[in-house]
Design a protein around this motif. Structure first.
Motif, PDB file in Angstrom:
ATOM      1  N   VAL A 101       0.840  -1.200   0.000  1.00 27.16           N
ATOM      2  CA  VAL A 101       0.000   0.000   0.000  1.00 27.16           C
ATOM      3  C   VAL A 101       0.875   1.251   0.000  1.00 27.16           C
ATOM      4  O   VAL A 101       0.627   2.190  -0.763  1.00 27.16           O
ATOM      5  CB  VAL A 101      -0.975  -0.018   1.204  1.00 27.16           C
ATOM      6  N   ASP A 102       1.912   1.267   0.822  1.00 28.84           N
ATOM      7  CA  ASP A 102       2.800   2.428   0.881  1.00 28.84           C
ATOM      8  C   ASP A 102       3.462   2.710  -0.462  1.00 28.84           C
ATOM      9  O   ASP A 102       3.530   3.861  -0.904  1.00 28.84           O
ATOM     10  CB  ASP A 102       3.884   2.237   1.950  1.00 28.84           C
ATOM     11  N   CYS A 104       2.398   1.789  -3.459  1.00 31.05           N
ATOM     12  CA  CYS A 104       1.369   2.229  -4.409  1.00 31.05           C
ATOM     13  C   CYS A 104       0.989   3.688  -4.176  1.00 31.05           C
ATOM     14  O   CYS A 104       0.849   4.457  -5.131  1.00 31.05           O
ATOM     15  CB  CYS A 104       0.139   1.328  -4.331  1.00 31.05           C
ATOM     16  N   LYS A 105       0.841   4.077  -2.921  1.00 30.79           N
ATOM     17  CA  LYS A 105       0.510   5.479  -2.622  1.00 30.79           C
ATOM     18  C   LYS A 105       1.637   6.408  -3.037  1.00 30.79           C
ATOM     19  O   LYS A 105       1.400   7.456  -3.641  1.00 30.79           O
ATOM     20  CB  LYS A 105       0.235   5.649  -1.123  1.00 30.79           C
ATOM     21  N   GLY A 109       0.009   7.636  -6.154  1.00 30.55           N
ATOM     22  CA  GLY A 109      -0.924   8.550  -5.519  1.00 30.55           C
ATOM     23  C   GLY A 109      -2.131   7.841  -4.930  1.00 30.55           C
ATOM     24  O   GLY A 109      -2.309   6.645  -5.069  1.00 30.55           O
ATOM     25  N   ASP A 110      -2.925   8.654  -4.270  1.00 27.29           N
ATOM     26  CA  ASP A 110      -4.160   8.170  -3.666  1.00 27.29           C
ATOM     27  C   ASP A 110      -5.232   9.193  -4.002  1.00 27.29           C
ATOM     28  O   ASP A 110      -5.146  10.325  -3.550  1.00 27.29           O
ATOM     29  CB  ASP A 110      -3.990   8.036  -2.152  1.00 27.29           C
ATOM     30  N   SER A 112      -5.576   5.895  -6.835  1.00 30.68           N
ATOM     31  CA  SER A 112      -5.027   5.372  -8.089  1.00 30.68           C
ATOM     32  C   SER A 112      -5.563   3.964  -8.307  1.00 30.68           C
ATOM     33  O   SER A 112      -5.939   3.290  -7.347  1.00 30.68           O
ATOM     34  CB  SER A 112      -3.498   5.354  -8.065  1.00 30.68           C
ATOM     35  N   LEU A 115      -3.504   1.462  -6.385  1.00 26.83           N
ATOM     36  CA  LEU A 115      -3.845   1.369  -4.971  1.00 26.83           C
ATOM     37  C   LEU A 115      -5.125   0.548  -4.785  1.00 26.83           C
ATOM     38  O   LEU A 115      -5.184  -0.332  -3.923  1.00 26.83           O
ATOM     39  CB  LEU A 115      -3.995   2.760  -4.362  1.00 26.83           C
ATOM     40  N   VAL A 149     -11.828   4.063  -3.421  1.00 23.93           N
ATOM     41  CA  VAL A 149     -10.848   4.577  -4.383  1.00 23.93           C
ATOM     42  C   VAL A 149     -11.400   4.490  -5.802  1.00 23.93           C
ATOM     43  O   VAL A 149     -11.302   5.442  -6.582  1.00 23.93           O
ATOM     44  CB  VAL A 149      -9.508   3.806  -4.259  1.00 23.93           C
TER      45      VAL A 149
END
Length: 185
Positions: A101-102, A104-105, A109-110, A112, A115, A149
């Protein structure tokens, strides 16, 4: 049988690829080979060997790109997490999920799609490997985050939103056992 043959094939391809790269065992071209080899070990039930090979692949990729948050590590982290999940080593697995998760963020971005895909992967891995209520609740939380998301990205009527929402609904429903005639029989 065929898994042993596959393992031998990966060994040959690995050796050839190392030769092509002048003896360099840290080239990223080796990562897909290592992932295949680790996958064979996982299918053989050799978790320790699988994790060892996947960890080597992770080290190669990080060293090659000189970046411990390169998006290309996600596929390797997922492979390691799957092995840990199958062995019900939840603490290690959850740490890897957090790292996925980290990355991907950080990289995408978040919100995305990457994510949302990570949340969905995590939840489905958890649901397929364990019936423990605490894990199920955490998996549902990941699925709900994936929906949030995807709604932000695509709107509430997108097919991927519908598919995940249906998974949440079927996972949340109590199972009725025909044998016991009761719920969660």
């Amino acid at each position: 049988g065929s898994l042993c043959d596959a393992l031998a094939m990966y060994e040959d391809i690995y050796s050839t690829t190392v030769k092509v790269h002048g003896g360099d065992e840290s080239h990223d071209d080796l990562v897909p080979i290592l992932l295949g080899k680790g996958g064979v070990f996982a299918k053989q039930g050799k978790a320790r060997d699988a994790v060892k090979v996947f960890t080597h692949a992770l080290s190669v990729r990080i060293a090659f790109f000189e970046d411990d948050s390169h998006p290309g590590i996600v596929v390797i982290l997922k492979a390691i997490a799957n092995v840990y999940m199958q062995k019900q080593r939840f603490k290690e697995c959850l740490a890897l999920f957090s790292r996925i998760v980290d990355v991907c963020k950080l990289r995408h971005g978040d919100p995305s799609v990457f994510l949302a895909d990570a949340y969905t992967f995590i939840a489905k891995s958890m649901l397929s490997s364990c019936n423990r209520l605490a894990i199920k609740d955490e998996a549902l939380a990941y699925l709900k985050r994936a929906v949030e998301v995807r709604v932000q990205l695509f709107g509430s009527h997108h097919p991927s939103v519908t598919a995940i929402t249906e998974t949440i609904a079927t996972t949340s429903e109590p199972k009725i056992s025909a044998q016991s005639g009761g719920i969660n029989g």
